[in-house]
Structure formats: structure tokens, C-alpha cells
Design a protein around this motif. Structure first.
Motif, PDB file in Angstrom:
ATOM      1  N   ALA A 189       0.835  -1.202   0.000  1.00  0.00           N
ATOM      2  CA  ALA A 189       0.000   0.000   0.000  1.00  0.00           C
ATOM      3  C   ALA A 189       0.867   1.248   0.000  1.00  0.00           C
ATOM      4  O   ALA A 189       0.762   2.110   0.867  1.00  0.00           O
ATOM      5  CB  ALA A 189      -0.932  -0.004   1.217  1.00  0.00           C
ATOM      6  N   GLY A 190       1.733   1.347  -0.983  1.00  0.00           N
ATOM      7  CA  GLY A 190       2.592   2.522  -1.058  1.00  0.00           C
ATOM      8  C   GLY A 190       4.025   2.163  -0.716  1.00  0.00           C
ATOM      9  O   GLY A 190       4.333   1.039  -0.294  1.00  0.00           O
ATOM     10  N   HIS A 191       4.889   3.123  -0.870  1.00  0.00           N
ATOM     11  CA  HIS A 191       6.327   2.917  -0.707  1.00  0.00           C
ATOM     12  C   HIS A 191       6.647   2.463   0.721  1.00  0.00           C
ATOM     13  O   HIS A 191       6.593   3.236   1.670  1.00  0.00           O
ATOM     14  CB  HIS A 191       7.070   4.215  -1.038  1.00  0.00           C
ATOM     15  N   GLY A 192       6.974   1.165   0.879  1.00  0.00           N
ATOM     16  CA  GLY A 192       7.370   0.647   2.178  1.00  0.00           C
ATOM     17  C   GLY A 192       6.238   0.459   3.160  1.00  0.00           C
ATOM     18  O   GLY A 192       6.489   0.242   4.349  1.00  0.00           O
ATOM     19  N   LEU A 193       4.981   0.515   2.710  1.00  0.00           N
ATOM     20  CA  LEU A 193       3.842   0.401   3.622  1.00  0.00           C
ATOM     21  C   LEU A 193       2.935  -0.757   3.215  1.00  0.00           C
ATOM     22  O   LEU A 193       2.944  -1.210   2.070  1.00  0.00           O
ATOM     23  CB  LEU A 193       3.028   1.696   3.627  1.00  0.00           C
ATOM     24  N   GLN A 194       2.134  -1.213   4.188  1.00  0.00           N
ATOM     25  CA  GLN A 194       1.115  -2.224   3.956  1.00  0.00           C
ATOM     26  C   GLN A 194      -0.246  -1.639   4.313  1.00  0.00           C
ATOM     27  O   GLN A 194      -0.335  -0.605   4.991  1.00  0.00           O
ATOM     28  CB  GLN A 194       1.407  -3.472   4.802  1.00  0.00           C
ATOM     29  N   THR A 195      -1.299  -2.292   3.848  1.00  0.00           N
ATOM     30  CA  THR A 195      -2.647  -1.761   4.114  1.00  0.00           C
ATOM     31  C   THR A 195      -2.916  -1.625   5.608  1.00  0.00           C
ATOM     32  O   THR A 195      -3.586  -0.691   6.048  1.00  0.00           O
ATOM     33  CB  THR A 195      -3.705  -2.664   3.474  1.00  0.00           C
ATOM     34  N   GLY A 196      -2.406  -2.567   6.405  1.00  0.00           N
ATOM     35  CA  GLY A 196      -2.598  -2.482   7.851  1.00  0.00           C
ATOM     36  C   GLY A 196      -2.002  -1.221   8.449  1.00  0.00           C
ATOM     37  O   GLY A 196      -2.505  -0.695   9.457  1.00  0.00           O
ATOM     38  N   ASP A 197      -0.920  -0.713   7.844  1.00  0.00           N
ATOM     39  CA  ASP A 197      -0.320   0.539   8.323  1.00  0.00           C
ATOM     40  C   ASP A 197      -1.311   1.693   8.191  1.00  0.00           C
ATOM     41  O   ASP A 197      -1.359   2.587   9.050  1.00  0.00           O
ATOM     42  CB  ASP A 197       0.947   0.862   7.522  1.00  0.00           C
ATOM     43  N   TRP A 198      -2.100   1.681   7.115  1.00  0.00           N
ATOM     44  CA  TRP A 198      -3.079   2.752   6.919  1.00  0.00           C
ATOM     45  C   TRP A 198      -4.193   2.667   7.969  1.00  0.00           C
ATOM     46  O   TRP A 198      -4.663   3.690   8.463  1.00  0.00           O
ATOM     47  CB  TRP A 198      -3.668   2.667   5.508  1.00  0.00           C
ATOM     48  N   VAL A 199      -4.591   1.447   8.316  1.00  0.00           N
ATOM     49  CA  VAL A 199      -5.590   1.295   9.372  1.00  0.00           C
ATOM     50  C   VAL A 199      -5.036   1.795  10.705  1.00  0.00           C
ATOM     51  O   VAL A 199      -5.695   2.548  11.438  1.00  0.00           O
ATOM     52  CB  VAL A 199      -6.028  -0.184   9.510  1.00  0.00           C
ATOM     53  N   ALA A 247      -7.098  -5.879  17.116  1.00  0.00           N
ATOM     54  CA  ALA A 247      -7.477  -6.787  16.027  1.00  0.00           C
ATOM     55  C   ALA A 247      -6.661  -6.540  14.770  1.00  0.00           C
ATOM     56  O   ALA A 247      -6.856  -7.235  13.767  1.00  0.00           O
ATOM     57  CB  ALA A 247      -8.965  -6.621  15.716  1.00  0.00           C
ATOM     58  N   ILE A 248      -5.756  -5.561  14.802  1.00  0.00           N
ATOM     59  CA  ILE A 248      -4.961  -5.217  13.617  1.00  0.00           C
ATOM     60  C   ILE A 248      -3.478  -5.499  13.853  1.00  0.00           C
ATOM     61  O   ILE A 248      -2.848  -6.231  13.092  1.00  0.00           O
ATOM     62  CB  ILE A 248      -5.148  -3.727  13.252  1.00  0.00           C
ATOM     63  N   TYR A 249      -2.916  -4.938  14.924  1.00  0.00           N
ATOM     64  CA  TYR A 249      -1.483  -5.052  15.159  1.00  0.00           C
ATOM     65  C   TYR A 249      -0.980  -6.496  15.244  1.00  0.00           C
ATOM     66  O   TYR A 249       0.062  -6.821  14.648  1.00  0.00           O
ATOM     67  CB  TYR A 249      -1.101  -4.282  16.433  1.00  0.00           C
ATOM     68  N   PRO A 250      -1.672  -7.408  15.949  1.00  0.00           N
ATOM     69  CA  PRO A 250      -1.145  -8.786  16.021  1.00  0.00           C
ATOM     70  C   PRO A 250      -0.996  -9.450  14.659  1.00  0.00           C
ATOM     71  O   PRO A 250      -0.083 -10.260  14.466  1.00  0.00           O
ATOM     72  CB  PRO A 250      -2.183  -9.509  16.897  1.00  0.00           C
ATOM     73  N   VAL A 251      -1.885  -9.122  13.713  1.00  0.00           N
ATOM     74  CA  VAL A 251      -1.753  -9.689  12.367  1.00  0.00           C
ATOM     75  C   VAL A 251      -0.474  -9.180  11.713  1.00  0.00           C
ATOM     76  O   VAL A 251       0.287  -9.936  11.106  1.00  0.00           O
ATOM     77  CB  VAL A 251      -2.970  -9.322  11.502  1.00  0.00           C
ATOM     78  N   MET A 252      -0.212  -7.897  11.857  1.00  0.00           N
ATOM     79  CA  MET A 252       0.946  -7.293  11.217  1.00  0.00           C
ATOM     80  C   MET A 252       2.253  -7.724  11.859  1.00  0.00           C
ATOM     81  O   MET A 252       3.281  -7.829  11.194  1.00  0.00           O
ATOM     82  CB  MET A 252       0.815  -5.779  11.250  1.00  0.00           C
TER      83      MET A 252
END
Length: 371
Positions: A189-199, A247-252
């Protein structure tokens, strides 16, 4: 001779208990009803203790019956750790579980006390581990805040070099961050990022007065982990594991391995379930323990309870009638009168133009009854 007769009687009783006297098509249908009703019943259990619906869903679908589920949640409500309760239950009867927890089982609500010695769990279901551990009020504690934007603006597109696929990934995840498959939180989801980072950035923006861009730049540019980012923005690190981002951070971070993230939505439900999950086949004691939770969910008045009992609807249909009453603000007696005259629940939804968006457990319970 007497021994053979006794054996024959026992076999007949077992056959009747297993439903062998019922047509196979009816048994299949009731197994479908059991599966359709379970998500709605889980709403009653979740509302009673203010816990995520995922919790009772997982307990029941992993093999625990309604009696065990009701009992486990009742012990939890008295201060027990649900993870510990389920761990001890694997090898012990409920009175022994209470002793391990240093709790008095007779302090539980009377309907639950009446099912302490009841169980249909052989072999024992697997031990479950929820993340975070479940206690009353968890649903509110880990609720992910609604934040904006749900789509990157021109500045963010340029800053993070987002292409069309990146934007589509972000849109997909931000529309339902708790409902997408876990792996979708790890999409690029962008340079060096994942979709979870946006959440994560969107939630922190909601909790603290910092633009999403600033949070994302901190995460991307310095290459530091989210616990350190949380400290930079004056958030306690446990917001990642015990708060709104649990519910987000543990996945990442990969720490959800072998654990059930209580705040995430379950992706799949079976079409059929064993007949022990059919609410019409619950024992009198099980129903007596479950029914008050249904009444509480819809805040049923004494008058409404009396109306429903006289209507002879089953437990789920009583819940359907109450739910439609609350959603439409039309009195219960009107719904029951129309239904008694032959109108289906779907026809009543259309008659009164009731908005049922997001009410899939209710609609699923209705649909199976109108096949």
C-alpha cells in the motif's frame, strides 16, 4: 432373556434420542436451522456481556455446546479469565473448574447453576486462546474507531507513490478493516507500507490530533515498529494489544499465531451443524439459561414477553419479532397479528420498509424459515 430385553429397550431409547424416528430430510433441515440460528444467538451472548460476537461464535463452532458456552461466559462475568476457564474445563467438571478458579459456582445465576452438571462434549473440544483475553466489556474496549479519510487524497497518493493497485488495496481494507481476511492487512500500500499501516495510522489520527500523513511518515521513514510509533505519539503500547488496535497489530506483527483475535470478524460459517445446536432441541435448563439473554438483548418488556409466549413462536422467531419491532418502531402486537394471518417475516419487512442493512444474522435466520 431379561438382559436381552433390557438391551433392546436401551437401543430403542438411544435411537429415539438420536432422532432416528424422524425423516432424514427433516433432520437435515433442522441441522441447517441450527447453523442459521447460531450467529443470531451469538449476538444475544455477546450483548449480555459486552464482548465481541467472535467469542461465542468460536466457542460454539469449535465444539462446545450451549450449556458449556453459557457456563463459561457466566464464570467469566464473575471475574474469571476466559482463556483460563476454557483451559481448565478441558480436563475437569465445572465444580472442579470453580475450585481451580477459587470461585463459588453457586454464586452464578440460578439458570446457569442448573446446567453445571450438563454436557454433551465428548471428546472434549479443543482449548481456545483468545487475544486479548476476554472479560466483560471487551467489545467496547477494543472497538476500532471510525476514521477518515477512507481513501487516500491526492497529497497522500503523491507522497507515498501510490499506484492504482495500492489505492484499490487501501480502499478495500479501510472499508471493512475487521472483516477482510488477515492476509489482506499485509497487502502492499505505497512505498514501504502495507494496508494495515493505513488502518493503524487512521486509528491513531482519531485518538490523537496528528494527521494520518505524519503518522505514516514516521512509520515509513524511520523504519521503527508500531510500539515505538505509539510511544512517539504519546499512546500507551497496550493500545496495540489490549485496546482499539488489538485486532490489527497482532496480524501485522505475527503475534496472532495460534490465537483467535477476538475483535476480528469470522470469515466463514457452516451450512449445517450437529443437532445439539438446534435451539428447539435444547434442554429445558439450557433454554432457561439462554432465553433471558435474548430478552435482554432486545429489552423486551413484561407485556411483550407475555405476547410472545402466547403466540407459541420458537425462541428464534420470538427474537426475529422483537428485532423487527425495534428496527421499525412498530408495536409487537401488530407484527404478531400479521404473522398469525400468514404474512412471512420477509413480507413484513417489505410492508413496513424496514432497513435491514448489516443485519445478516437476522436475515439468515429468517431465510431458512422461508425456504
Amino acid at each position: 432373556m431379561l438382559k436381552r430385553f433390557a438391551t433392546l429397550v436401551l437401543l430403542v431409547l438411544v435411537s429415539l434420542r438420536a432422532g432416528a424416528s424422524e425423516p432424514e430430510e427433516h433432520l437435515i433441515y433442522r441441522s441447517q436451522v441450527a447453523a442459521a440460528d447460531l450467529p443470531l444467538a451469538c449476538q444475544w451472548l455477546a450483548a449480555a456481556y459486552d464482548i465481541p460476537e467472535r467469542v461465542p461464535q468460536e466457542i460454539l463452532l469449535k465444539g462446545y455446546d450451549y450449556a458449556d458456552t453459557l457456563t463459561a461466559l457466566a464464570f467469566m462475568s464473575e471475574g474469571g479469565s476466559l482463556n483460563r476457564i476454557l483451559e481448565v474445563r478441558k480436563d475437569h467438571l465445572w465444580p472442579e473448574v470453580a475450585a481451580h478458579l477459587h470461585m463459588d459456582p453457586h454464586q452464578l445465576p440460578e439458570p446457569v447453576v442448573n446446567i453445571l452438571t450438563f454436557g454433551r462434549n465428548f471428546p472434549p473440544p479443543p482449548v481456545l486462546r483468545f487475544m486479548p483475553d476476554v472479560r466483560p466489556g471487551l467489545a467496547e474496549k477494543i472497538r476500532l474507531p471510525a476514521f477518515s479519510p477512507t481513501l487516500p487524497g491526492p497529497e497522500l497518493v503523491e507522497e507515498f507513490r501510490l499506484n492504482g493497485r495500492d489505492i484499490e488495496n487501501i480502499r478495500h481494507v479501510l472499508n471493512d478493516p475487521l472483516g477482510v481476511p488477515d492476509e489482506d492487512l499485509l497487502l502492499p500500500a505505497g512505498h514501504g507500507l502495507q494496508t494495515g499501516d493505513w488502518v493503524m495510522a487512521g486509528a491513531i489520527q482519531f485518538l490523537k490530533p496528528f494527521p494520518m500523513q505524519t503518522v505514516l511518515e514516521t512509520r515509513r521513514g524511520v523504519k521503527i515498529g508500531w510500539p515505538e510509533v505509539a510511544l512517539v505519539f504519546s499512546l500507551r503500547p497496550d493500545v496495540l494489544t489490549e485496546g482499539p488496535l488489538a485486532a490489527i497489530y497482532p496480524v501485522m506483527s505475527g503475534t496472532s499465531y495460534n490465537g483467535i483475535l477476538a475483535g476480528r470478524k469470522r470469515a466463514w460459517f457452516p451450512e449445517t451443524l450437529p443437532l445439539k445446536y438446534d435451539l428447539d432441541r435444547l434442554t429445558v435448563s439450557e433454554r432457561a439459561a439462554l432465553e433471558p439473554l435474548m430478552w435482554r438483548t432486545y429489552r423486551a418488556t413484561p407485556g411483550e414477553k407475555a405476547l410472545l409466549k402466547s403466540s407459541q413462536l420458537d425462541l428464534t422467531e420470538s427474537a426475529i419479532a422483537l428485532a423487527l419491532t425495534r428496527m421499525s418502531q412498530i408495536d409487537l402486537e401488530t407484527f404478531l397479528t400479521h404473522h398469525a394471518q400468514g404474512e412471512t417475516w420477509t413480507q413484513l419487512i417489505r410492508r413496513y420498509a424496514i432497513d435491514t442493512r448489516g443485519q445478516w444474522p437476522l436475515l439468515r435466520a429468517i431465510a431458512i424459515r422461508e425456504l
